[in-house]
Design a protein around this motif. Structure first.
Motif, mmCIF file in Angstrom:
data_model
loop_
_atom_site.group_PDB
_atom_site.id
_atom_site.type_symbol
_atom_site.label_atom_id
_atom_site.label_comp_id
_atom_site.label_asym_id
_atom_site.label_seq_id
_atom_site.Cartn_x
_atom_site.Cartn_y
_atom_site.Cartn_z
ATOM 1 N N PHE A 20 4.760 -14.974 -1.952
ATOM 2 C CA PHE A 20 4.765 -15.801 -2.973
ATOM 3 C C PHE A 20 5.158 -14.742 -4.202
ATOM 4 C CE2 PHE A 20 2.329 -16.939 -6.900
ATOM 5 C CZ PHE A 20 2.626 -17.943 -7.163
ATOM 6 N N GLY A 21 4.823 -13.388 -4.064
ATOM 7 C CA GLY A 21 5.166 -12.574 -5.247
ATOM 8 C C GLY A 21 6.593 -12.378 -4.946
ATOM 9 N N GLY A 22 7.232 -12.253 -3.975
ATOM 10 C CA GLY A 22 8.541 -11.839 -3.747
ATOM 11 C C GLY A 22 9.265 -13.155 -4.108
ATOM 12 N N GLY A 35 7.613 -8.138 -6.188
ATOM 13 C CA GLY A 35 6.661 -8.842 -5.961
ATOM 14 C C GLY A 35 5.920 -8.401 -4.936
ATOM 15 N N TYR A 36 6.175 -7.626 -3.979
ATOM 16 C CA TYR A 36 5.354 -7.154 -2.899
ATOM 17 C C TYR A 36 4.198 -6.240 -3.668
ATOM 18 C CZ TYR A 36 8.939 -8.773 0.169
ATOM 19 O OH TYR A 36 9.975 -9.538 0.804
ATOM 20 N N LEU A 37 5.016 -5.357 -4.491
ATOM 21 C CA LEU A 37 3.956 -4.528 -5.015
ATOM 22 C C LEU A 37 2.785 -4.896 -5.790
ATOM 23 C CD1 LEU A 37 6.647 -1.839 -6.367
ATOM 24 C CD2 LEU A 37 4.927 -1.341 -4.400
ATOM 25 N N VAL A 38 3.302 -6.126 -6.573
ATOM 26 C CA VAL A 38 2.213 -6.585 -7.521
ATOM 27 C C VAL A 38 1.188 -7.631 -6.632
ATOM 28 C CG1 VAL A 38 2.171 -8.576 -9.505
ATOM 29 C CG2 VAL A 38 4.009 -7.023 -9.372
ATOM 30 N N SER A 62 2.242 1.605 7.975
ATOM 31 C CA SER A 62 2.997 2.529 8.482
ATOM 32 C C SER A 62 4.054 2.073 9.486
ATOM 33 C CB SER A 62 2.142 3.827 8.967
ATOM 34 O OG SER A 62 1.474 3.156 10.241
ATOM 35 N N ILE A 63 3.860 0.884 10.082
ATOM 36 C CA ILE A 63 4.620 0.494 11.285
ATOM 37 C C ILE A 63 6.206 0.206 10.324
ATOM 38 C CG2 ILE A 63 5.237 -1.083 12.879
ATOM 39 C CD1 ILE A 63 2.199 -1.279 13.425
ATOM 40 N N GLY A 64 5.839 -0.517 9.205
ATOM 41 C CA GLY A 64 6.913 -0.966 8.394
ATOM 42 C C GLY A 64 7.872 0.069 7.949
ATOM 43 N N VAL A 65 7.191 1.347 7.737
ATOM 44 C CA VAL A 65 8.173 2.322 7.350
ATOM 45 C C VAL A 65 8.948 3.033 8.692
ATOM 46 C CG1 VAL A 65 8.094 4.769 6.680
ATOM 47 C CG2 VAL A 65 6.459 3.137 5.641
ATOM 48 N N ALA A 66 8.497 3.021 9.875
ATOM 49 C CA ALA A 66 8.881 3.225 10.948
ATOM 50 C C ALA A 66 10.168 2.475 11.416
ATOM 51 C CB ALA A 66 7.977 3.404 11.988
ATOM 52 N N PHE A 67 9.964 1.027 11.157
ATOM 53 C CA PHE A 67 10.974 0.078 11.316
ATOM 54 C C PHE A 67 12.182 0.158 10.519
ATOM 55 C CE2 PHE A 67 8.067 -2.766 14.001
ATOM 56 C CZ PHE A 67 8.541 -2.348 15.275
ATOM 57 N N LEU A 68 11.619 0.668 9.100
ATOM 58 C CA LEU A 68 12.783 0.761 7.979
ATOM 59 C C LEU A 68 13.742 1.911 8.407
ATOM 60 C CD1 LEU A 68 10.895 0.282 4.751
ATOM 61 C CD2 LEU A 68 13.056 -1.157 5.233
ATOM 62 N N LEU A 69 13.152 2.965 8.835
ATOM 63 C CA LEU A 69 13.995 4.201 9.296
ATOM 64 C C LEU A 69 14.656 4.070 10.636
ATOM 65 C CD1 LEU A 69 14.231 6.806 7.305
ATOM 66 C CD2 LEU A 69 12.321 5.143 6.737
ATOM 67 N N ALA A 275 7.564 -4.237 6.592
ATOM 68 C CA ALA A 275 7.663 -3.499 5.336
ATOM 69 C C ALA A 275 7.035 -3.987 4.215
ATOM 70 C CB ALA A 275 9.495 -3.404 5.060
ATOM 71 N N CYS A 276 7.015 -5.214 3.827
ATOM 72 C CA CYS A 276 6.370 -5.821 3.093
ATOM 73 C C CYS A 276 4.758 -5.542 2.932
ATOM 74 C CB CYS A 276 6.493 -7.566 3.065
ATOM 75 S SG CYS A 276 5.307 -8.398 3.979
ATOM 76 N N LEU A 277 4.315 -5.169 4.179
ATOM 77 C CA LEU A 277 3.054 -4.748 4.234
ATOM 78 C C LEU A 277 2.774 -3.469 3.567
ATOM 79 C CD1 LEU A 277 1.423 -5.452 7.905
ATOM 80 C CD2 LEU A 277 0.849 -6.428 5.535
ATOM 81 N N PHE A 278 4.043 -2.522 3.787
ATOM 82 C CA PHE A 278 3.948 -1.270 3.296
ATOM 83 C C PHE A 278 3.919 -1.249 1.812
ATOM 84 C CE2 PHE A 278 6.464 2.246 1.499
ATOM 85 C CZ PHE A 278 5.844 3.223 1.651
ATOM 86 N N PHE A 279 4.983 -1.898 1.372
ATOM 87 C CA PHE A 279 5.297 -1.858 -0.119
ATOM 88 C C PHE A 279 3.924 -2.734 -0.875
ATOM 89 C CE2 PHE A 279 9.352 -2.221 1.263
ATOM 90 C CZ PHE A 279 9.863 -0.923 0.952
#
Length: 573
Positions: A20-22, A35-38, A62-69, A275-279
């Motif tokens: 929704f935020g995104g 939107g994710y941060l808010v 942290s899984i989101g960070v791993a997949f991003l990288l 990644a959206c979880l991370f943000f």
């Protein structure tokens, strides 16, 4: 069972609120990252308190960070890494060292810390930038393959590598006699990991992925790729290094094998979900009440940090021979405080290197700089354009934009200028040369320039959208200009400046997004090509031929679609 249901409910709540935020951010023409941060701020312990297990959500993040990288590693091949290795290693060391020294000096001079050790600690915390936030923003903007995008990511990856050393010497920061031993052990861990990673990536990973691919089981392939990504990230975490570095190295292992694109395609949905979880988890760290109480101080610190880091970065990037444009975009892109500064700040609090009030101020300042990063990256191109219009600014920095490496015949005319020598640019150049046309290429990659030099193709080394570079291309005598740049903003600026120099020039441009087709046409491009649509047209033409359609009928269908600027086949039309 109740705890499991609670985690599922939290997970669903965060994903729903992030979506929704995104969506709202997208409608307001802002990066979905905001939107994710808010959403995280609204749901978290300082907002509506709708989550029952925030630490568990932050662990999943942290899984989101791993997949991003990991995805970055697959796309960012070893060849590209070698291209920016100097700025990655030497530039990062300079940036970390100068930032640490400057922060230590200022905090001691202003009386913000009690001793030099605390000043160094704060400098180390502030020297890191956010790989995850910058990477996500660059991906949304389609700029991960641009020169400034690759310089940013090279510096950020080197910072992640340095995190392991920072965590190693923090416990002995007050014990100088043990400092050398701690740093030596940390370096040994890094070298050991990299050595094993190289061996593993050369002899084991290719055979493993190939054998799994031969089973033709999508499930097995996805599970193997995920296990590889998270497994290597876990190893680096156990060694006291960053999970970002481990996931990135795992991606590099996969990038050199035949199944790299297939692996990336399978990981992307998981990357975006986690990644959206991370943000969102970053948003959960912001305490609105504490922020309001210390608003003046926090805003002052945010301004000081973001301006200070940009000022430190600019001369370093210029020193390595990059243009003014790349320097400004990079400096304004990685001038935030990184997410792993949270880890360092917590370690400093436990070691009594900072007070609890300083720790809370660091959290608020870091979170705000992360929120401002997408905005900073969005306004950087406009700021660059305005700065270059100031006479005194343009004159004083002319030496950094003047193309000092060029190979152009003195009497060149009736030529075709090709901006960009990536995959698309190389195909265009080969077609033109095979038909006997004179070609002049503009490129800002040293690797590409070496290829042009070997093939004896006329070139200019520099940013194609720079007025000073365009002045060297003799556009007034050129037959046409082909824009094949990976950066949408640079493409628009180049088109505008090229037509200002040669109003009657035929310009063919590559469109990155659907909404750019009409924009580039209105700006004066004679033809705008959208690569995905063109691929679809060729597939459709072959399919119609297979179904028995006449060649002239097929040609007419394709011509009608192109002449209407793809309107009839655009999604949502």
């Amino acid at each position: 069972m109740a705890a499991e249901h609670g985690l599922i409910l939290d997970f669903t709540t965060v994903l729903g609120a992030s979506a929704f935020g995104g969506y709202l951010a997208n409608r307001l023409r802002q990066p979905v990252l905001l939107g994710y941060l808010v959403a995280g701020l609204a749901l978290g312990p300082y907002g509506l308190k709708l989550l029952s297990d925030v630490p568990r959500i932050q662990s999943l993040a942290s899984i989101g960070v791993a997949f991003l990288l990991f995805a970055l590693g697959v796309e960012f091949s070893l060849t590209e890494l070698k291209r920016v290795k100097d700025i990655a290693i030497k530039g990062s060391l300079l940036q970390i060292g100068l930032t640490t020294a400057l922060v230590a000096f200022l905090t001691i001079a202003l009386g913000w810390v009690d001793n030099f050790t605390q000043g160094i600690f704060l400098g180390v915390v502030l020297s890191l930038s956010s790989t995850a936030v910058v990477l996500k923003t660059l991906s949304e903007r389609g700029e991960t393959n641009t020169l400034h995008g690759q310089v940013m990511l090279a510096i950020l990856i080197a910072q992640d590598l340095a995190l392991g050393l920072m965590l190693a010497f923090l416990p002995v920061l007050n014990q100088p006699e043990r400092l050398a031993w701690a740093i030596s052990m940390a370096l040994l861990k890094v070298l050991l990991f990299l050595g094993l990673a190289i061996a593993f990536g050369r002899w084991i990973v290719p055979k493993l992925i190939s054998n799994v691919a031969t089973t033709e089981s999508t499930e097995l392939f996805v599970l193997t790729v995920i296990a590889l990504c998270l497994g290597v990230a876990l190893v680096t975490a156990k060694l006291g290094l960053s999970i970002e570095m481990g996931a990135f190295v795992a991606g590099l292992m996969v990038s050199e094998i035949d199944h790299a694109d297939h692996a990336l395609a399978k990981v992307l949905p998981l990357r975006d979900t986690f990644a959206c979880l991370f943000f969102a988890s970053i948003g959960m760290l912001i305490d609105p009440v504490a922020l309001i109480q210390n608003l003046g101080l926090v805003l002052g610190l945010v301004t000081l940090v973001m301006l200070g880091k940009a000022i430190v970065l600019m001369p370093i990037i210029l020193k390595f021979g990059y243009s003014l444009k790349t320097t400004i975009l990079t400096s304004l892109g990685i001038n935030q405080i990184g997410e792993f500064s949270f880890v360092l700040a917590l370690a400093g609090l436990q070691l009594q290197l900072i007070s609890e009030r300083t720790y809370l101020l660091l959290l608020e300042t870091t979170a705000i700089t992360l929120v401002l990063t997408p905005i900073s990256l969005n306004i950087a191109p406009q700021l660059l354009e305005r700065l270059t219009q100031l006479p005194f600014f343009a004159k004083s920095l002319r030496q950094f934009t003047e193309p000092n490496i060029l190979s152009i015949p003195e009497t060149i005319s009736d030529h075709v200028v090709v901006a960009g020598y990536g995959r698309v640019g190389q195909v265009i150049v080969n077609i033109l040369l095979n038909q006997g046309y004179i070609v002049l290429v503009i490129e800002n990659s040293e690797t590409a320039i070496q290829r042009l030099r070997m093939q004896r193709i006329p070139y200019i080394f520099g940013d194609a959208d720079s007025e000073l570079v365009l002045e060297k291309t003799h556009l007034e005598t050129a037959k046409a200009l082909a824009i094949a740049l990976p950066d949408p903003a640079s493409s628009r600026l180049l088109l505008k400046r090229a037509l200002a120099l040669a109003p009657k020039l035929d310009v063919i441009a590559r469109s990155h997004h659907d909404n750019e087709i009409d924009l580039l046409t209105q700006m004066g491009a004679k033809e705008v090509v959208q690569p995905e649509f063109e691929a679809a047209l060729q597939l459709g033409a072959h399919l119609l031929a297979t179904l028995g359609a006449a060649k002239n009928q097929i040609d007419q269908v394709i011509t009608d679609i192109r002449s209407d600027r793809y309107r009839s086949i655009r999604p949502g039309r």
